[in-house]
Design a protein around this motif. Structure first.
Motif, PDB file in Angstrom:
ATOM      1  N   MET A 167      21.222 -42.213  23.628  1.00  0.00           N
ATOM      2  CA  MET A 167      22.009 -41.872  24.815  1.00  0.00           C
ATOM      3  C   MET A 167      22.051 -40.355  25.013  1.00  0.00           C
ATOM      4  SD  MET A 167      25.147 -44.572  24.269  1.00  0.00           S
ATOM      5  CE  MET A 167      26.250 -43.612  25.296  1.00  0.00           C
ATOM      6  N   VAL A 168      22.247 -39.637  23.922  1.00  0.00           N
ATOM      7  CA  VAL A 168      22.297 -38.168  23.989  1.00  0.00           C
ATOM      8  C   VAL A 168      20.957 -37.622  24.477  1.00  0.00           C
ATOM      9  CG1 VAL A 168      22.500 -36.073  22.599  1.00  0.00           C
ATOM     10  CG2 VAL A 168      24.110 -37.956  22.250  1.00  0.00           C
ATOM     11  N   LEU A 169      19.860 -38.147  23.946  1.00  0.00           N
ATOM     12  CA  LEU A 169      18.535 -37.690  24.366  1.00  0.00           C
ATOM     13  C   LEU A 169      18.285 -37.952  25.844  1.00  0.00           C
ATOM     14  CD1 LEU A 169      16.193 -38.723  21.397  1.00  0.00           C
ATOM     15  CD2 LEU A 169      16.501 -36.425  22.317  1.00  0.00           C
ATOM     16  N   PHE A 170      18.606 -39.157  26.309  1.00  0.00           N
ATOM     17  CA  PHE A 170      18.356 -39.489  27.708  1.00  0.00           C
ATOM     18  C   PHE A 170      19.304 -38.741  28.647  1.00  0.00           C
ATOM     19  CE2 PHE A 170      16.313 -43.329  25.832  1.00  0.00           C
ATOM     20  CZ  PHE A 170      15.066 -43.151  26.408  1.00  0.00           C
ATOM     21  N   ARG A 171      20.464 -38.356  28.152  1.00  0.00           N
ATOM     22  CA  ARG A 171      21.355 -37.531  28.990  1.00  0.00           C
ATOM     23  C   ARG A 171      20.804 -36.124  29.128  1.00  0.00           C
ATOM     24  NH1 ARG A 171      23.197 -34.927  32.113  1.00  0.00           N
ATOM     25  NH2 ARG A 171      25.344 -34.719  32.883  1.00  0.00           N
ATOM     26  N   ALA A 172      20.129 -35.646  28.096  1.00  0.00           N
ATOM     27  CA  ALA A 172      19.666 -34.258  28.092  1.00  0.00           C
ATOM     28  C   ALA A 172      18.289 -34.067  28.724  1.00  0.00           C
ATOM     29  CB  ALA A 172      19.641 -33.731  26.665  1.00  0.00           C
ATOM     30  N   ILE A 184      10.751 -36.068  28.155  1.00  0.00           N
ATOM     31  CA  ILE A 184      10.340 -37.233  27.383  1.00  0.00           C
ATOM     32  C   ILE A 184       9.030 -37.729  28.000  1.00  0.00           C
ATOM     33  CG2 ILE A 184      10.913 -39.615  26.751  1.00  0.00           C
ATOM     34  CD1 ILE A 184      13.912 -38.716  26.999  1.00  0.00           C
ATOM     35  N   ASP A 185       7.972 -37.676  27.231  1.00  0.00           N
ATOM     36  CA  ASP A 185       6.629 -38.008  27.726  1.00  0.00           C
ATOM     37  C   ASP A 185       6.415 -39.523  27.714  1.00  0.00           C
ATOM     38  OD1 ASP A 185       3.973 -38.300  28.303  1.00  0.00           O
ATOM     39  OD2 ASP A 185       3.231 -36.947  26.741  1.00  0.00           O
ATOM     40  N   ALA A 186       6.724 -40.156  28.836  1.00  0.00           N
ATOM     41  CA  ALA A 186       6.591 -41.606  28.945  1.00  0.00           C
ATOM     42  C   ALA A 186       5.137 -42.041  28.863  1.00  0.00           C
ATOM     43  CB  ALA A 186       7.207 -42.088  30.256  1.00  0.00           C
ATOM     44  N   GLY A 187       4.221 -41.156  29.263  1.00  0.00           N
ATOM     45  CA  GLY A 187       2.807 -41.484  29.164  1.00  0.00           C
ATOM     46  C   GLY A 187       2.388 -41.704  27.724  1.00  0.00           C
ATOM     47  N   ARG A 228      26.709 -42.000  32.843  1.00  0.00           N
ATOM     48  CA  ARG A 228      26.203 -43.377  32.866  1.00  0.00           C
ATOM     49  C   ARG A 228      24.988 -43.500  33.772  1.00  0.00           C
ATOM     50  NH1 ARG A 228      25.926 -47.048  36.471  1.00  0.00           N
ATOM     51  NH2 ARG A 228      25.899 -49.272  35.977  1.00  0.00           N
ATOM     52  N   ASN A 229      25.072 -42.956  34.957  1.00  0.00           N
ATOM     53  CA  ASN A 229      23.985 -43.096  35.929  1.00  0.00           C
ATOM     54  C   ASN A 229      22.718 -42.378  35.475  1.00  0.00           C
ATOM     55  OD1 ASN A 229      25.625 -44.624  37.550  1.00  0.00           O
ATOM     56  ND2 ASN A 229      26.099 -42.985  38.990  1.00  0.00           N
ATOM     57  N   ILE A 230      22.874 -41.170  34.930  1.00  0.00           N
ATOM     58  CA  ILE A 230      21.707 -40.412  34.491  1.00  0.00           C
ATOM     59  C   ILE A 230      20.995 -41.123  33.341  1.00  0.00           C
ATOM     60  CG2 ILE A 230      20.978 -38.283  33.327  1.00  0.00           C
ATOM     61  CD1 ILE A 230      23.051 -36.802  35.039  1.00  0.00           C
ATOM     62  N   ILE A 231      21.764 -41.551  32.344  1.00  0.00           N
ATOM     63  CA  ILE A 231      21.157 -42.251  31.201  1.00  0.00           C
ATOM     64  C   ILE A 231      20.460 -43.518  31.662  1.00  0.00           C
ATOM     65  CG2 ILE A 231      21.637 -43.466  29.040  1.00  0.00           C
ATOM     66  CD1 ILE A 231      24.012 -41.474  28.674  1.00  0.00           C
ATOM     67  N   THR A 232      21.139 -44.317  32.478  1.00  0.00           N
ATOM     68  CA  THR A 232      20.578 -45.587  32.926  1.00  0.00           C
ATOM     69  C   THR A 232      19.323 -45.380  33.768  1.00  0.00           C
ATOM     70  OG1 THR A 232      22.774 -46.610  32.892  1.00  0.00           O
ATOM     71  CG2 THR A 232      21.066 -47.705  34.200  1.00  0.00           C
ATOM     72  N   GLU A 233      19.356 -44.421  34.677  1.00  0.00           N
ATOM     73  CA  GLU A 233      18.192 -44.164  35.538  1.00  0.00           C
ATOM     74  C   GLU A 233      16.983 -43.734  34.713  1.00  0.00           C
ATOM     75  OE1 GLU A 233      19.535 -41.284  38.339  1.00  0.00           O
ATOM     76  OE2 GLU A 233      20.867 -42.697  39.377  1.00  0.00           O
ATOM     77  N   ARG A 234      17.194 -42.915  33.713  1.00  0.00           N
ATOM     78  CA  ARG A 234      16.074 -42.440  32.894  1.00  0.00           C
ATOM     79  C   ARG A 234      15.530 -43.549  31.999  1.00  0.00           C
ATOM     80  NH1 ARG A 234      18.584 -36.346  31.680  1.00  0.00           N
ATOM     81  NH2 ARG A 234      17.978 -35.510  33.728  1.00  0.00           N
ATOM     82  N   VAL A 235      16.410 -44.369  31.435  1.00  0.00           N
ATOM     83  CA  VAL A 235      15.939 -45.503  30.642  1.00  0.00           C
ATOM     84  C   VAL A 235      15.153 -46.466  31.523  1.00  0.00           C
ATOM     85  CG1 VAL A 235      16.639 -47.512  29.291  1.00  0.00           C
ATOM     86  CG2 VAL A 235      17.770 -45.314  28.920  1.00  0.00           C
TER      87      VAL A 235
END
Length: 272
Positions: A167-172, A184-187, A228-235
């Protein structure tokens, strides 16, 4: 469980000093795990705040248990000499030393756990074995943000502290499809998962758990709506890229067997 007997700030300073001294001696060491995430979120107070509002080990307990480092096996002898010269005490049973080394600091402040070439737990996270040819060269003083995500996603039986770390990583950090130190390199993640059905299965389940607990913590008043929105959108973005990435023949063949046979490695405790 033992905890680090230093403040987070002192632990960060001491850990970076070890990695920097190694670098000055031509030795590549990179910080893993929660400490790496803490270091890499220094400039994102919104992400750091999650550790205060949702403590990793519960209220009143320290953030960290030890210093985890990744190294190249081609430098093993140099690393042993380096820690001996610094006065660190070896703790690991010699039978396991080809895979990892464990030391105690001279002051007994914390343990140092050194892994070589790859994390080999529920699933493998590979870094290479030689300077100049591996992923440890991509960043400093930690492994890359992307590899930190993979480190957490590979856990078969993920626990709350690792979900909080994600959660901390996806928030940052935002999601991208190519390498950059600050995304975060999704590729890269999707390329790894598209060739390994078992890793893909656990990673996707873990990402969905991050979403579930993000919602829960928001409802419990521990996360605000923006977090909440930022973490969820990135995940969701990462999940979408993983889903859309073409899978290899190896992945497709293994997917047909599904969970009818083991798809992860049982993790054994190392004897110290």
């Amino acid at each position: 469980m033992s905890y680090v007997s230093l403040s987070p700030e002192e632990f960060v300073k001491r850990s970076i000093d070890i990695v920097s001294r190694a670098q000055n001696n031509g030795i590549i060491l990179r910080i893993l795990g929660a400490l790496a995430i803490y270091i890499r979120t220094e400039e994102c107070p919104e992400a750091r705040k999650i550790y205060n509002d949702i403590p990793r080990f519960g209220a009143g307990k320290p953030l960290f248990t030890d210093l985890d480092l990744m190294a190249y096996s081609s430098q093993r002898n140099d690393i042993i000499k380096f820690f001996r010269n610094m006065g660190f005490e070896p703790l690991l049973n010699p039978l396991y030393s080809y895979k990892r080394l464990i030391y105690d600091t001279p002051e007994r402040y914390f343990h140092v756990d050194i892994f070589f070439d790859k994390l080999e737990f529920s699933h493998d996270v590979n870094f290479g074995n030689k300077p100049g040819k591996g992923r440890l060269d991509l960043d400093f003083p930690t492994i890359t943000i992307t590899d930190l995500v993979l480190e957490k996603l590979q856990i078969h039986q993920i626990n709350m502290k690792d979900i909080i770390d994600l959660m901390v990583l996806f928030r940052a950090y935002d999601i991208a499809t190519q390498f950059d130190k600050n995304v975060i390199d999704a590729g890269y993640i999707s390329s790894i998962l598209s060739d390994d059905w078992g890793f893909w299965f656990d990673a996707v389940n873990n990402l969905n758990k991050v979403k579930q607990f993000t919602d829960k913590f928001h409802k419990d008043g521990k996360l605000n709506i923006e977090d909440r929105n930022i973490i969820t959108e990135r995940v969701d973005k990462l999940l979408r890229i993983i889903e859309e990435t073409p899978k290899t023949k190896k992945w497709i063949k293994r997917s047909k067997e599904g969970t009818s046979k083991p798809w992860y490695r049982e993790v054994e405790e190392v004897e110290r």
